[in-house]
Design a protein around this motif. Structure first.
Motif, short mmCIF file in Angstrom:
data_model
loop_
_atom_site.label_atom_id
_atom_site.label_comp_id
_atom_site.label_asym_id
_atom_site.label_seq_id
_atom_site.Cartn_x
_atom_site.Cartn_y
_atom_site.Cartn_z
N GLU A 44 0.83 -1.21 0.00
CA GLU A 44 0.00 0.00 0.00
C GLU A 44 0.86 1.26 0.00
O GLU A 44 0.52 2.26 -0.65
CB GLU A 44 -0.94 -0.02 1.19
N SER A 176 -2.99 0.80 7.28
CA SER A 176 -4.44 0.69 7.07
C SER A 176 -5.00 -0.44 7.93
O SER A 176 -4.28 -1.34 8.38
CB SER A 176 -4.74 0.43 5.60
N GLU A 214 -12.63 -3.22 2.53
CA GLU A 214 -11.73 -2.84 3.61
C GLU A 214 -12.38 -3.18 4.95
O GLU A 214 -13.57 -2.89 5.15
CB GLU A 214 -11.43 -1.35 3.56
#
Length: 261
Positions: A44, A176, A214
């Protein structure tokens, strides 16, 4: 005094590994679970350095090349198949010049499919109705002790569990939720074993996960079923949940070896 993270970055691509990465099969080796989270974190970071559209990670397939010790590791990434809306990325975790884990991840652009959304996956039992698990007592190593666990087991090989980490993935960084949760996925194989680990070896050679979205929150739920064949192979299959419901499905291929041979 132990560090309150799995890893500390020492330069752009190198990380110090802490006691919380300590493995369960062999405490002189690293557990692969935190490294899976680290690899997704680096994928990411690489994505965000190259582009500004935040393509979603929709699949990650991890291959475990071999064991590695609780020493520094490095991570490299490369784009295998570039694209405007879909790309394939590879990341490698290495130690002493040798690859230990390689992951290939598909990233894709999201679209509004609210009117088409449907889900037949079963909900998870509430963790408020579960007892605190003996997971940390059943297995040795700092990685197992780095997570809080609750479990509701039908029988060995079939259980629902919830976990959350007590430490950060990378010191001083904010990965994240997807990277942080991915750092817990590999624990599924030890949460409801069909055989006692002191009697049978059943490590996984890989882990493949398909993400639907997510995740959110701190807690990760596992709806896990473990299958052993009659020829030394096995599969740990898990539907992964957060507080909003299922968000991913994963499989771990096992080598099952009686007598720990």
């Amino acid at each position: 005094m132990p560090q309150e993270s799995y890893f500390t970055r020492t330069d752009e691509h190198t990380f110090e590994s802490h006691i919380h990465t300590q493995g369960a099969w062999n405490t002189a080796e690293q557990h692969v679970a935190p490294s899976f989270g680290l690899l997704v974190h680096e994928i990411e970071r690489d994505r965000d350095a190259r582009r500004d559209d935040a393509l979603m990670v929709t699949r990650a397939s991890f291959d475990i090349y071999g064991t590695f010790t609780i020493d520094p590791v490095s991570v490299s990434t490369r784009v295998l198949r570039p694209g405007r809306t879909v790309e394939l990325v590879e990341a490698s975790l290495e130690q002493n010049g040798r690859a230990a884990i390689v992951v290939r991840a598909w990233l894709m652009k999201g679209f509004d499919t609210t009117d088409l959304a449907a889900n037949e996956l079963a909900p998870m039992p509430s963790r408020d109705d579960m007892e605190e698990s003996t997971f940390a007592l059943d297995w040795p190593g700092g990685a197992v002790r780095s997570i809080e666990t609750r479990k509701q087991e039908e029988h060995p090989g079939r259980a629902c569990s919830w976990t959350r980490p007590k430490v950060a993935l990378v010191s001083g960084e904010e990965p994240s939720a997807l990277a942080r949760m991915t750092g817990l996925f590999d624990f599924a194989n030890g949460l409801t074993p069909r055989a006692r680990p002191e009697d049978v070896l059943f490590p996984n050679l890989d882990l493949t996960v398909h993400y639907l979205r997510e995740p959110v929150g701190e807690w990760l739920g596992y709806d896990t079923t473990v299958t052993y064949s009659a020829v030394g192979t096995g599969l740990t299959h898990t539907v992964l949940h957060d507080d909003d419901g299922p968000f991913a499905v994963q499989s771990q291929g096992l080598t099952v070896r009686p007598g720990r041979g």
